[in-house]
Design a protein around this motif. Structure first.
Motif, PDB file in Angstrom:
ATOM      1  N   LYS A 186       0.870  -1.139  -0.153  1.00  0.00           N
ATOM      2  CA  LYS A 186       0.045  -0.026   0.014  1.00  0.00           C
ATOM      3  C   LYS A 186       0.944   1.280  -0.052  1.00  0.00           C
ATOM      4  O   LYS A 186       0.580   2.278  -0.660  1.00  0.00           O
ATOM      5  CB  LYS A 186      -0.746  -0.166   1.019  1.00  0.00           C
ATOM      6  N   ASP A 187       1.904   1.136   0.846  1.00  0.00           N
ATOM      7  CA  ASP A 187       2.948   2.450   0.712  1.00  0.00           C
ATOM      8  C   ASP A 187       3.910   2.671  -0.253  1.00  0.00           C
ATOM      9  O   ASP A 187       4.606   3.310  -0.519  1.00  0.00           O
ATOM     10  CB  ASP A 187       3.555   2.306   2.254  1.00  0.00           C
ATOM     11  N   GLY A 188       3.492   1.648  -1.339  1.00  0.00           N
ATOM     12  CA  GLY A 188       4.395   1.857  -2.592  1.00  0.00           C
ATOM     13  C   GLY A 188       5.782   0.871  -2.396  1.00  0.00           C
ATOM     14  O   GLY A 188       6.261   0.888  -3.524  1.00  0.00           O
ATOM     15  N   SER A 189       5.947   0.369  -1.168  1.00  0.00           N
ATOM     16  CA  SER A 189       7.279  -0.490  -1.198  1.00  0.00           C
ATOM     17  C   SER A 189       6.998  -1.826  -1.914  1.00  0.00           C
ATOM     18  O   SER A 189       5.902  -2.418  -2.074  1.00  0.00           O
ATOM     19  CB  SER A 189       7.839  -0.386   0.197  1.00  0.00           C
ATOM     20  N   LEU A 190       8.212  -2.363  -2.361  1.00  0.00           N
ATOM     21  CA  LEU A 190       8.179  -3.641  -3.133  1.00  0.00           C
ATOM     22  C   LEU A 190       8.708  -4.698  -2.294  1.00  0.00           C
ATOM     23  O   LEU A 190       9.755  -4.837  -1.490  1.00  0.00           O
ATOM     24  CB  LEU A 190       8.949  -3.479  -4.436  1.00  0.00           C
ATOM     25  N   TYR A 191       7.791  -5.782  -2.254  1.00  0.00           N
ATOM     26  CA  TYR A 191       8.149  -7.142  -1.506  1.00  0.00           C
ATOM     27  C   TYR A 191       8.512  -8.130  -2.426  1.00  0.00           C
ATOM     28  O   TYR A 191       7.615  -8.511  -3.538  1.00  0.00           O
ATOM     29  CB  TYR A 191       7.162  -7.490  -0.742  1.00  0.00           C
ATOM     30  N   GLY A 192       9.515  -8.860  -2.562  1.00  0.00           N
ATOM     31  CA  GLY A 192       9.895  -9.912  -3.756  1.00  0.00           C
ATOM     32  C   GLY A 192       9.910 -11.142  -2.972  1.00  0.00           C
ATOM     33  O   GLY A 192      10.371 -11.490  -1.994  1.00  0.00           O
ATOM     34  N   SER A 193       9.370 -12.391  -3.774  1.00  0.00           N
ATOM     35  CA  SER A 193       9.367 -13.448  -3.454  1.00  0.00           C
ATOM     36  C   SER A 193       9.753 -14.593  -4.473  1.00  0.00           C
ATOM     37  O   SER A 193       9.754 -13.964  -5.823  1.00  0.00           O
ATOM     38  CB  SER A 193       7.995 -13.937  -2.625  1.00  0.00           C
ATOM     39  N   ASN A 194       9.702 -15.639  -4.281  1.00  0.00           N
ATOM     40  CA  ASN A 194       9.975 -16.710  -5.639  1.00  0.00           C
ATOM     41  C   ASN A 194       9.169 -17.765  -5.548  1.00  0.00           C
ATOM     42  O   ASN A 194       9.023 -18.697  -4.434  1.00  0.00           O
ATOM     43  CB  ASN A 194      11.376 -17.050  -5.439  1.00  0.00           C
ATOM     44  N   THR A 195       8.323 -17.993  -6.436  1.00  0.00           N
ATOM     45  CA  THR A 195       7.314 -19.241  -6.460  1.00  0.00           C
ATOM     46  C   THR A 195       7.983 -20.154  -7.490  1.00  0.00           C
ATOM     47  O   THR A 195       7.305 -21.092  -7.777  1.00  0.00           O
ATOM     48  CB  THR A 195       5.829 -18.950  -6.858  1.00  0.00           C
ATOM     49  N   ASP A 196       9.187 -19.743  -8.241  1.00  0.00           N
ATOM     50  CA  ASP A 196       9.504 -20.643  -9.273  1.00  0.00           C
ATOM     51  C   ASP A 196       9.909 -22.248  -8.281  1.00  0.00           C
ATOM     52  O   ASP A 196       9.626 -23.215  -8.823  1.00  0.00           O
ATOM     53  CB  ASP A 196      10.915 -20.485  -9.617  1.00  0.00           C
ATOM     54  N   TYR A 197      10.484 -21.960  -6.910  1.00  0.00           N
ATOM     55  CA  TYR A 197      10.639 -23.048  -6.461  1.00  0.00           C
ATOM     56  C   TYR A 197       9.456 -23.966  -5.930  1.00  0.00           C
ATOM     57  O   TYR A 197       9.344 -25.055  -5.806  1.00  0.00           O
ATOM     58  CB  TYR A 197      11.803 -22.931  -5.014  1.00  0.00           C
ATOM     59  N   VAL A 198       8.462 -23.239  -5.384  1.00  0.00           N
ATOM     60  CA  VAL A 198       7.118 -23.738  -5.490  1.00  0.00           C
ATOM     61  C   VAL A 198       6.762 -24.788  -6.592  1.00  0.00           C
ATOM     62  O   VAL A 198       6.320 -25.802  -6.246  1.00  0.00           O
ATOM     63  CB  VAL A 198       6.061 -22.727  -4.861  1.00  0.00           C
ATOM     64  N   GLY A 199       6.788 -24.133  -7.720  1.00  0.00           N
ATOM     65  CA  GLY A 199       6.473 -24.738  -9.022  1.00  0.00           C
ATOM     66  C   GLY A 199       7.453 -26.194  -9.158  1.00  0.00           C
ATOM     67  O   GLY A 199       6.433 -27.001  -9.552  1.00  0.00           O
ATOM     68  N   ILE A 200       8.551 -25.875  -8.730  1.00  0.00           N
ATOM     69  CA  ILE A 200       9.472 -27.160  -9.148  1.00  0.00           C
ATOM     70  C   ILE A 200       8.894 -28.401  -7.991  1.00  0.00           C
ATOM     71  O   ILE A 200       8.523 -29.448  -8.499  1.00  0.00           O
ATOM     72  CB  ILE A 200      10.843 -26.866  -8.985  1.00  0.00           C
ATOM     73  N   LEU A 201       8.767 -27.842  -6.930  1.00  0.00           N
ATOM     74  CA  LEU A 201       8.267 -28.904  -5.902  1.00  0.00           C
ATOM     75  C   LEU A 201       6.792 -29.313  -6.026  1.00  0.00           C
ATOM     76  O   LEU A 201       6.627 -30.501  -5.875  1.00  0.00           O
ATOM     77  CB  LEU A 201       8.239 -28.152  -4.561  1.00  0.00           C
ATOM     78  N   ARG A 202       6.028 -28.576  -6.210  1.00  0.00           N
ATOM     79  CA  ARG A 202       4.599 -29.141  -6.522  1.00  0.00           C
ATOM     80  C   ARG A 202       4.719 -30.163  -7.643  1.00  0.00           C
ATOM     81  O   ARG A 202       3.786 -30.912  -7.670  1.00  0.00           O
ATOM     82  CB  ARG A 202       3.550 -27.905  -6.959  1.00  0.00           C
ATOM     83  N   ALA A 203       5.427 -29.718  -8.863  1.00  0.00           N
ATOM     84  CA  ALA A 203       5.178 -30.318 -10.210  1.00  0.00           C
ATOM     85  C   ALA A 203       5.975 -31.890  -9.549  1.00  0.00           C
ATOM     86  O   ALA A 203       5.409 -32.818 -10.001  1.00  0.00           O
ATOM     87  CB  ALA A 203       5.944 -29.725 -11.136  1.00  0.00           C
TER      88      ALA A 203
END
Ligand code: NAP
Length: 505
Positions: free
Chosen positions: A324-341
């Motif tokens: 909301k305050d315009g700040s940026l939060y980074g995460s990675n879902t590629d690893y979730v993708g590999i695990l789920r697959a």
């Protein structure tokens, strides 16, 4: 109050361009299935005989309730018509006679008319005065008003967007002005084409058949996938940034999910050459979150205010949330993708898994597998890169020759070998597949040469499309805060990939 072209779906305009009268008639029928408004590009017809034939048909059989815009753009205005201003006006007058309520008249033509006015000519009663710049987005006032003289009922500004700042300026013009059509041309302009209507543009154009130039969105997609005519200022905007980004399936994946789950959100492709400039333009587009693809996955780090610990370790971010305050939060879902697959197929805890490659996605895979308790092996063409990655996850680097003697539960290809258009290549030979499962991170094609080799040895296979879907679903859920309509999203992506493959081969 409705604008010059009406409201809602009336403001979506199908563009019809074909060399023959017959082709144009077919396109008109297709366009009218989607919207009542269509631009007829008389200049695209290959000669006067075709123009005459089409207008004759239109007069007798033309749709009565449609809102038709006749255009016979001369080459000087960027069109295909070789005639002069007088001939252009002649065809526009014939178009009026055939039932077209609107005509598009280039500013170049208006300037050639006596008194610089189209009044007194029997062209369609409503005139859209158009200005094109095919090279750049010129400097224009923040707001445009219709000139008293000249006889125009609406103005169109179509300009080549060379940056997202250009897009933002065109959107501002649409917002501040009335009865102005703002068109951002080129691939960079694509987000502005989708958002133009919500910002107040009187029309949004889209080709009826497949796109003929970068940045064009086919009418069906603009309406059914992006829902450009339904977006409001309350609609949440998401997107994917990359360079190139045109072939990304993420817009299809996310938007299909929004439609199925009835979310007031839209997901756009942003062609980003300059990351800083994109970040600066976030408020202009009202972006709440974005996926990150090559080449920005690592570069984005410097601009994030906070990063999920695992993404920090991996050293790559594929998901950014704008707080909301315009700040940026980074995460990675590629690893979730590999695990789920993978987890759908094997138990990872204690499993011996070898990754071929040591680039960005190999890194995400190595950390994911380590987290899941697997024993990680890395095999890379540059032994040093392999050793470095193996060390980062407490795994083991191996030489390529060891693939023939060692056994693994799973093997992952994290190199681009075998990806379209090199789909006949395999990164590894059949004799190097000593495992019970092979996963290829590549998803174009869905079934790579490597997977076909594996299947021929009765080895279970996982396509990279499973990772793509799982990482996208994780992203969708992260932003929406609810369960994703996974099967609808999956079917849409698989259908698109299969269509791509069928048209390729
Ligand atoms: P990357 O960072 O460029 O890494 C590529 C890796 O492959 C590097 O280790 C590179 O080695 C190696 N490599 C390239 N050409 C090779 C060759 N001829 N022989 C042996 N090794 C070779 O790329 P990436 O982002 O990890 O992507 C790799 C693949 O995964 C791509 O095909 C991509 O489409 C796919 N991918 C899929 C998904 C998904 O959602 N399914 C997500 C991300 C990526 P060097 O360092 O020596 O060049």
């Amino acid at each position: 109050m409705p604008g010059a072209f009406g409201k809602g779906i009336d403001r979506l305009c199908g563009v019809l361009a074909a060399p023959t009268a017959r082709g144009l008639r077919r396109l008109l029928a297709l366009a009218l299935r989607e919207t009542p408004t269509a631009e007829i590009r008389l200049d695209w017809l290959k000669n006067d005989a075709e123009r005459r034939a089409f207008l004759k048909w239109l007069k007798v059989h033309g749709p009565r309730r449609a809102q038709l815009i006749a255009t016979c753009r001369r080459r000087v205005g960027g069109g295909e018509f070789a005639g002069d201003a007088g001939e252009e006006l002649y065809w526009l007058m014939r178009a009026k006679d055939a039932g077209c309520a609107w005509c598009d008249l280039e500013v170049e033509t208006l300037r050639e008319l006596p008194g610089k006015s189209v009044r007194g000519y029997a062209v369609p009663g409503k005139v859209l005065l158009s200005m094109h710049d095919f090279r750049k987005t010129p400097i224009f006032p923040k707001k445009l008003t219709l000139p008293d003289a000249g006889g125009a009922n609406a103005i169109k500004v179509a300009a080549m967007a060379r940056s997202l700042a250009d897009c933002a300026r065109l959107l501002r013009l649409a917002r501040e002005s009335r009865d102005v059509v703002a068109v951002a041309m080129g691939e960079i302009g694509l987000p502005a084409r989708v958002l133009a209507l919500r910002e107040g543009s009187a029309l949004a154009y889209a080709p009826v058949a497949a796109a003929t130039a970068p940045g064009q969105i086919p009418l069906r997609d603009l309406k059914a996938l992006y829902r450009a005519h339904e977006l409001t200022r309350a609609t949440r905007v998401y997107g994917v940034i990359g360079n190139p980004v045109g072939h990304s399936l993420s817009p299809l994946l996310h938007n299909t999910g929004y439609i199925a789950a009835q979310k007031d959100a839209v997901y756009l492709p942003f062609l980003v050459e300059n990351l800083k400039a994109f970040l600066k333009s976030l408020p202009d587009f009202g972006v709440r979150g974005f996926s990150v693809t090559l080449p920005h996955k690592e570069a984005i780090f410097g601009d994030l205010h906070a990063v999920e610990p695992l993404a920090e370790k991996i050293g790559a971010v594929n998901t950014v949330t704008v707080r909301k305050d315009g700040s940026l939060y980074g995460s990675n879902t590629d690893y979730v993708g590999i695990l789920r697959a993978l987890e759908k197929k094997i138990k990872l805890r204690g499993a011996r898994v070898v990754i071929y490659g040591a680039g960005g996605s190999a890194r995400a895979a190595a950390f994911a597998l380590d987290q899941a308790g697997a024993q990680v092996f890395v095999c890379a063409r540059r032994p040093e890169a392999g050793r470095k990655l193996a060390k980062a996850v407490g795994g083991e680097a191996i030489n390529r020759s060891a693939l023939r003697s060692l056994e693994f539960q799973a093997l992952l290809n994290a190199t681009p070998i075998g990806m379209f258009p090199q789909e006949k290549a395999s990164p590894l030979a059949a004799g190097e597949l000593n495992c019970s499962l092979v996963m290829d991170l590549i998803y174009r094609p869905i079934r790579t040469k490597l997977l076909r080799l594996a299947a021929s040895r009765n080895i279970a296979c996982v396509s990279g499309v499973e990772m793509f879907l799982a990482q996208g679903v994780a992203q969708w859920e992260h932003w929406m805060g609810s369960k994703a309509p996974e099967s609808r999203m999956r079917n849409a992506v698989l259908r698109a990939l299969k269509n791509e493959e069928n048209t390729r081969w």
